[in-house]
Design a protein around this motif. Sequence first.
Motif, PDB file in Angstrom:
ATOM      1  N   ILE A  10      29.627  46.513  23.618  1.00 29.08           N
ATOM      2  CA  ILE A  10      30.312  45.257  23.907  1.00 29.08           C
ATOM      3  C   ILE A  10      31.695  45.322  23.290  1.00 29.08           C
ATOM      4  O   ILE A  10      31.832  45.598  22.100  1.00 29.08           O
ATOM      5  CB  ILE A  10      29.545  44.045  23.330  1.00 29.08           C
ATOM      6  CG1 ILE A  10      28.137  43.973  23.910  1.00 29.08           C
ATOM      7  CG2 ILE A  10      30.318  42.751  23.575  1.00 29.08           C
ATOM      8  CD1 ILE A  10      27.256  42.920  23.241  1.00 29.08           C
ATOM      9  N   GLU A  11      32.713  45.081  24.116  1.00 23.98           N
ATOM     10  CA  GLU A  11      34.091  45.003  23.630  1.00 23.98           C
ATOM     11  C   GLU A  11      34.618  43.621  23.969  1.00 23.98           C
ATOM     12  O   GLU A  11      34.554  43.204  25.121  1.00 23.98           O
ATOM     13  CB  GLU A  11      34.970  46.057  24.313  1.00 23.98           C
ATOM     14  CG  GLU A  11      34.528  47.475  24.099  1.00 23.98           C
ATOM     15  CD  GLU A  11      35.280  48.435  25.025  1.00 23.98           C
ATOM     16  OE1 GLU A  11      36.358  48.068  25.540  1.00 23.98           O
ATOM     17  OE2 GLU A  11      34.760  49.537  25.239  1.00 23.98           O
ATOM     18  N   ARG A  12      35.129  42.940  22.983  1.00 28.78           N
ATOM     19  CA  ARG A  12      35.683  41.606  23.221  1.00 28.78           C
ATOM     20  C   ARG A  12      37.196  41.662  23.103  1.00 28.78           C
ATOM     21  O   ARG A  12      37.723  42.235  22.155  1.00 28.78           O
ATOM     22  CB  ARG A  12      35.085  40.618  22.232  1.00 28.78           C
ATOM     23  CG  ARG A  12      33.583  40.463  22.467  1.00 28.78           C
ATOM     24  CD  ARG A  12      32.905  39.639  21.422  1.00 28.78           C
ATOM     25  NE  ARG A  12      33.242  38.241  21.604  1.00 28.78           N
ATOM     26  CZ  ARG A  12      32.813  37.278  20.808  1.00 28.78           C
ATOM     27  NH1 ARG A  12      32.038  37.563  19.783  1.00 28.78           N
ATOM     28  NH2 ARG A  12      33.151  36.041  21.021  1.00 28.78           N
ATOM     29  N   GLU A 119      32.865  43.634  33.524  1.00 25.71           N
ATOM     30  CA  GLU A 119      33.908  42.829  32.892  1.00 25.71           C
ATOM     31  C   GLU A 119      33.618  41.368  33.203  1.00 25.71           C
ATOM     32  O   GLU A 119      33.539  40.993  34.368  1.00 25.71           O
ATOM     33  CB  GLU A 119      35.276  43.213  33.436  1.00 25.71           C
ATOM     34  CG  GLU A 119      35.658  44.647  33.143  1.00 25.71           C
ATOM     35  CD  GLU A 119      36.997  45.024  33.746  1.00 25.71           C
ATOM     36  OE1 GLU A 119      37.868  44.132  33.898  1.00 25.71           O
ATOM     37  OE2 GLU A 119      37.152  46.205  34.082  1.00 25.71           O
ATOM     38  N   ILE A 120      33.447  40.578  32.152  1.00 30.87           N
ATOM     39  CA  ILE A 120      33.185  39.151  32.342  1.00 30.87           C
ATOM     40  C   ILE A 120      34.297  38.342  31.678  1.00 30.87           C
ATOM     41  O   ILE A 120      34.819  38.732  30.638  1.00 30.87           O
ATOM     42  CB  ILE A 120      31.792  38.723  31.821  1.00 30.87           C
ATOM     43  CG1 ILE A 120      31.605  39.079  30.352  1.00 30.87           C
ATOM     44  CG2 ILE A 120      30.691  39.347  32.643  1.00 30.87           C
ATOM     45  CD1 ILE A 120      30.306  38.594  29.748  1.00 30.87           C
ATOM     46  N   ASP A 126      26.666  33.350  23.800  1.00 31.11           N
ATOM     47  CA  ASP A 126      25.432  33.214  24.589  1.00 31.11           C
ATOM     48  C   ASP A 126      25.597  33.792  25.992  1.00 31.11           C
ATOM     49  O   ASP A 126      24.682  34.425  26.521  1.00 31.11           O
ATOM     50  CB  ASP A 126      24.993  31.748  24.662  1.00 31.11           C
ATOM     51  CG  ASP A 126      24.490  31.232  23.324  1.00 31.11           C
ATOM     52  OD1 ASP A 126      23.959  32.041  22.537  1.00 31.11           O
ATOM     53  OD2 ASP A 126      24.624  30.025  23.069  1.00 31.11           O
ATOM     54  N   THR A 127      26.761  33.586  26.607  1.00 33.03           N
ATOM     55  CA  THR A 127      27.029  34.160  27.930  1.00 33.03           C
ATOM     56  C   THR A 127      27.048  35.681  27.859  1.00 33.03           C
ATOM     57  O   THR A 127      26.477  36.363  28.715  1.00 33.03           O
ATOM     58  CB  THR A 127      28.373  33.629  28.473  1.00 33.03           C
ATOM     59  OG1 THR A 127      28.289  32.203  28.580  1.00 33.03           O
ATOM     60  CG2 THR A 127      28.699  34.235  29.820  1.00 33.03           C
ATOM     61  N   ILE A 128      27.686  36.218  26.831  1.00 30.01           N
ATOM     62  CA  ILE A 128      27.758  37.675  26.657  1.00 30.01           C
ATOM     63  C   ILE A 128      26.364  38.255  26.453  1.00 30.01           C
ATOM     64  O   ILE A 128      25.994  39.258  27.079  1.00 30.01           O
ATOM     65  CB  ILE A 128      28.689  38.033  25.483  1.00 30.01           C
ATOM     66  CG1 ILE A 128      30.125  37.590  25.795  1.00 30.01           C
ATOM     67  CG2 ILE A 128      28.628  39.531  25.181  1.00 30.01           C
ATOM     68  CD1 ILE A 128      31.043  37.599  24.587  1.00 30.01           C
ATOM     69  N   ILE A 170      26.098  41.601  18.752  1.00 28.38           N
ATOM     70  CA  ILE A 170      27.308  40.796  18.858  1.00 28.38           C
ATOM     71  C   ILE A 170      27.656  40.131  17.516  1.00 28.38           C
ATOM     72  O   ILE A 170      28.815  39.876  17.222  1.00 28.38           O
ATOM     73  CB  ILE A 170      27.207  39.764  19.995  1.00 28.38           C
ATOM     74  CG1 ILE A 170      28.600  39.369  20.450  1.00 28.38           C
ATOM     75  CG2 ILE A 170      26.406  38.549  19.606  1.00 28.38           C
ATOM     76  CD1 ILE A 170      28.657  38.658  21.765  1.00 28.38           C
ATOM     77  N   GLU A 171      26.665  39.909  16.699  1.00 22.29           N
ATOM     78  CA  GLU A 171      26.926  39.309  15.383  1.00 22.29           C
ATOM     79  C   GLU A 171      27.717  40.259  14.489  1.00 22.29           C
ATOM     80  O   GLU A 171      28.360  39.810  13.536  1.00 22.29           O
ATOM     81  CB  GLU A 171      25.610  38.901  14.719  1.00 22.29           C
ATOM     82  CG  GLU A 171      24.987  37.683  15.371  1.00 22.29           C
ATOM     83  CD  GLU A 171      23.590  37.360  14.856  1.00 22.29           C
ATOM     84  OE1 GLU A 171      23.048  38.108  14.030  1.00 22.29           O
ATOM     85  OE2 GLU A 171      23.049  36.344  15.333  1.00 22.29           O
TER      86      GLU A 171
END
Length: 173
Positions: A10-12, A119-120, A126-128, A170-171
Amino acid sequence: MTPDSQLGSIERHGNHTVLRFQRSLAHHPEKVWQALTESEHMKSWLPVDMIGVRSAGATVSMVFWPDLVEKKGLDPDAGTAVISEWDPPNVFEWVWHGSRVRFELTRGGEGCLLELTVEIESDDPDTIIDNAGGYHQWADHLTMLLDDGVSPSIADAEPQQREDQYRSLIETL
């Protein structure tokens, strides 16, 4: 693929998130391409059928499979997607509800590497997490279909374990 398959990354980037999943497959790209693009195979791993011509620039109707509609109480109409890249048997990419979904196959030895990139447009955890768990299951079901010739119905998939794993991941970001 077993339930212990490797988690994706996961990349933000601000309000934009990129999910990446890789699977080393013991199948040549042409066989994987059929599983990725033909409805009779898609039913095993994708929650929707694509109705329409599959080619670059085409708009296709997305329709949830009947067993998923029945089990989850969904409206069968899942909107439309635009196929943004169609390069058999290498790249299949579409945009659906603002998300870009890209399957890329790279030949290697007697098989190939499958890279699924999503890609979102969201930074909501929560969506991720929901997306990561769902797309992870797509990759697992596709792998089971290819390896075993069958996979459990995507309607019977239970994403909670995967979502918990992605919540932990993600945390740490």
